[in-house]
Design a protein around this motif. Structure first.
Motif, short mmCIF file in Angstrom:
data_model
loop_
_atom_site.label_atom_id
_atom_site.label_comp_id
_atom_site.label_asym_id
_atom_site.label_seq_id
_atom_site.Cartn_x
_atom_site.Cartn_y
_atom_site.Cartn_z
N UNK A 310 1.05 -1.43 0.40
CA UNK A 310 -0.12 -0.06 0.27
C UNK A 310 0.59 1.31 -0.36
N UNK A 311 2.30 1.54 0.78
CA UNK A 311 3.14 2.68 0.37
C UNK A 311 3.71 2.84 -0.29
N UNK A 312 3.78 1.41 -1.48
CA UNK A 312 4.18 1.54 -2.79
C UNK A 312 3.65 2.04 -3.67
N UNK A 313 2.24 1.29 -3.38
CA UNK A 313 1.31 1.99 -4.40
C UNK A 313 1.40 3.65 -4.49
N UNK A 314 1.04 3.91 -3.05
CA UNK A 314 0.61 5.56 -2.93
C UNK A 314 1.76 6.36 -3.13
N UNK A 315 3.62 5.93 -2.95
CA UNK A 315 4.19 6.17 -3.54
C UNK A 315 4.33 6.78 -5.14
N UNK A 316 3.97 5.76 -5.85
CA UNK A 316 4.67 5.48 -7.14
C UNK A 316 3.23 6.20 -7.99
N UNK A 317 2.20 6.08 -7.48
CA UNK A 317 1.78 6.87 -7.73
C UNK A 317 1.67 9.05 -7.80
#
Length: 326
Positions: A310-317
Motif C-alpha cells: 500500500x505504501x509503494x502504490x501510494x508513492x508511485x502514483x
C-alpha cells in the motif's frame, strides 16, 4: 518485466530497526544495546553460517568478517543454488556473479546482513524500541528486541543479540500482523577468526559487468525523478543513471530511506508501445510498475523496496519525471 527483474536482482544482491516519543529523548537500555551491536558489527573478526529466508525461499550462506589495517572486510557466499558472493573491501562493495562478472553496488545494501548495519545507527523517530526477553540462537544466549513502527507505512523488526559479543545473530522483518517476511539466523559462529586480506580477494578472472554509470554528457542527466508524496521520515538519496548494454535505454535509480527502511524508484524511457504494469512481491520486497507519460516522453516507473504494498502504490502514483531542458 525486464526492468522489474533487474530491480529485484540488484535488491537481492544488495539482498535488499523506540517506547514513547518522550522516552526517545533519553538514552534507554535498548538503545545502549543497539549501540553495542553497532560496535560489534564493525569491529569483531568472525566467521559463520546462517539461514536466509526470503519469502518462501530458504538458502544457506557463509560470512567472513574482519577489520584489517583499520579497514572493514566482509565476504558473503551463497552455499546453495547459484554461486553468488557479495564482497566488501573498505568502502568498495561488489557482487560477484556466476557468469564471472562483478557489479559494484551501494554499501548500504550489501547483502542480507545489511539490516544490522542500518539498524545500528540511531533508530528513526517513526519506530519504538524495546527489550523483549531472552532467547537462544546457534547455541548462544541472546537478548530479544523489537523495533515497532508507529504507523502502517513501514515494517517492524525482531532482533536477537548475542549476550557475549553483542553481535546480531538473528533478525526478522515482520508485517503488521507479526508474520516474518524475511529471516536471517546464524546456525554457527566462530569469534576471533584468524582472517587475512587474502580471504577477501577478488578472483583475477572476474570482469566488470556491463551495468555502468553514464557519462556526465549523456542527455539522460537532464531528467530528474520527483515524488509528490512520501511517508513521514523518508528522504531522497543520490540519483544514479546506469545503462546495461549500448542497445538499451538508460535506467534511473532514485533511492529513498527513513534511515532504516528503504526503497528505490527505477525509471526507464519507453516507446509508444505497451509496457507491463503490475505488482510483484517476494518476502518483504515489493515491486510496483506503472507507465508514466510526461512532457519529455513516456516512461516505465518501477518501485522496489522493503515497504508494504500500500505504501509503494501510494508513492508511485505521485512520481513525476522532469526534463530540465523543457
Amino acid at each position: 518485466m525486464m526492468l522489474r527483474v533487474l530491480a529485484f536482482s540488484l535488491t537481492l544482491c544488495s539482498p535488499v530497526m523506540a517506547l514513547s516519543e518522550v522516552a526517545l529523548a533519553n538514552t534507554s537500555p535498548a538503545q545502549d544495546q543497539l549501540q553495542s551491536m553497532a560496535q560489534a558489527n564493525r569491529s569483531l573478526n568472525y566467521t559463520g553460517r546462517f539461514l536466509y529466508q526470503f519469502g518462501a525461499e530458504v538458502s544457506t550462506m557463509e560470512v567472513s568478517h574482519a577489520v584489517i589495517g583499520g579497514r572493514e572486510f566482509q565476504r558473503l557466499t551463497h552455499l546453495d543454488g547459484r554461486l553468488v558472493e557479495v564482497l566488501r573491501r573498505g568502502d568498495e562493495v561488489v557482487c560477484l556473479h556466476p557468469n564471472g562478472t562483478l557489479t559494484r553496488i551501494n554499501r548500504k545494501h550489501s547483502g542480507p546482513l545489511a539490516l544490522g548495519d542500518r539498524i545500528a545507527r540511531d533508530v528513526p523517530a517513526q519506530y519504538n524500541i524495546l527489550v523483549d526477553g531472552d532467547g537462544r540462537v546457534a547455541g548462544r544466549a541472546t537478548t530479544r528486541m523489537r523495533v515497532a513502527p508507529l504507523d502502517t507505512y513501514r515494517y517492524g523488526y525482531r532482533l536477537w543479540l548475542d549476550n557475549d559479543s553483542s553481535l546480531l545473530l538473528k533478525s526478522e522483518i515482520v508485517d503488521g500482523s507479526g508474520v516474518a517476511l524475511e529471516r536471517v539466523e546464524f546456525v554457527s559462529l566462530t569469534l576471533a577468526a584468524p582472517l587475512t586480506e587474502q580471504d577477501f580477494s577478488i578472483p583475477e578472472t572476474v570482469k566488470e559487468s556491463d551495468l555502468k554509470p553514464l557519462e556526465d554528457s549523456h542527455p539522460s542527466h537532464r531528467l530528474s525523478v520527483e515524488a509528490q508524496w512520501m511517508p513521514p521520515g523518508f528522504t531522497s538519496v543520490d540519483q544514479d543513471w546506469r545503462q546495461s548494454g549500448s542497445d538499451r535505454e538508460p535506467v534511473a535509480a532514485q533511492g529513498y530511506s527513513d534511515g532504516l527502511a528503504a526503497f528505490t524508484v527505477f525509471v526507464e524511457a519507453v516507446d509508444g508501445g505497451s509496457v507491463e504494469e503490475g505488482v510483484s512481491r517476494v518476502g518483504p520486497t515489493v515491486a510496483v510498475s506503472r507507465r508514466l507519460t510526461a512532457p519529455s516522453g513516456a516512461y516505465l516507473v518501477t518501485l522496489v523496496g522493503e515497504v508494504p504494498q500500500s505504501t509503494a502504490e501510494r508513492v508511485i502514483e505521485g512520481i513525476r519525471v522532469r526534463d530540465s531542458q523543457l
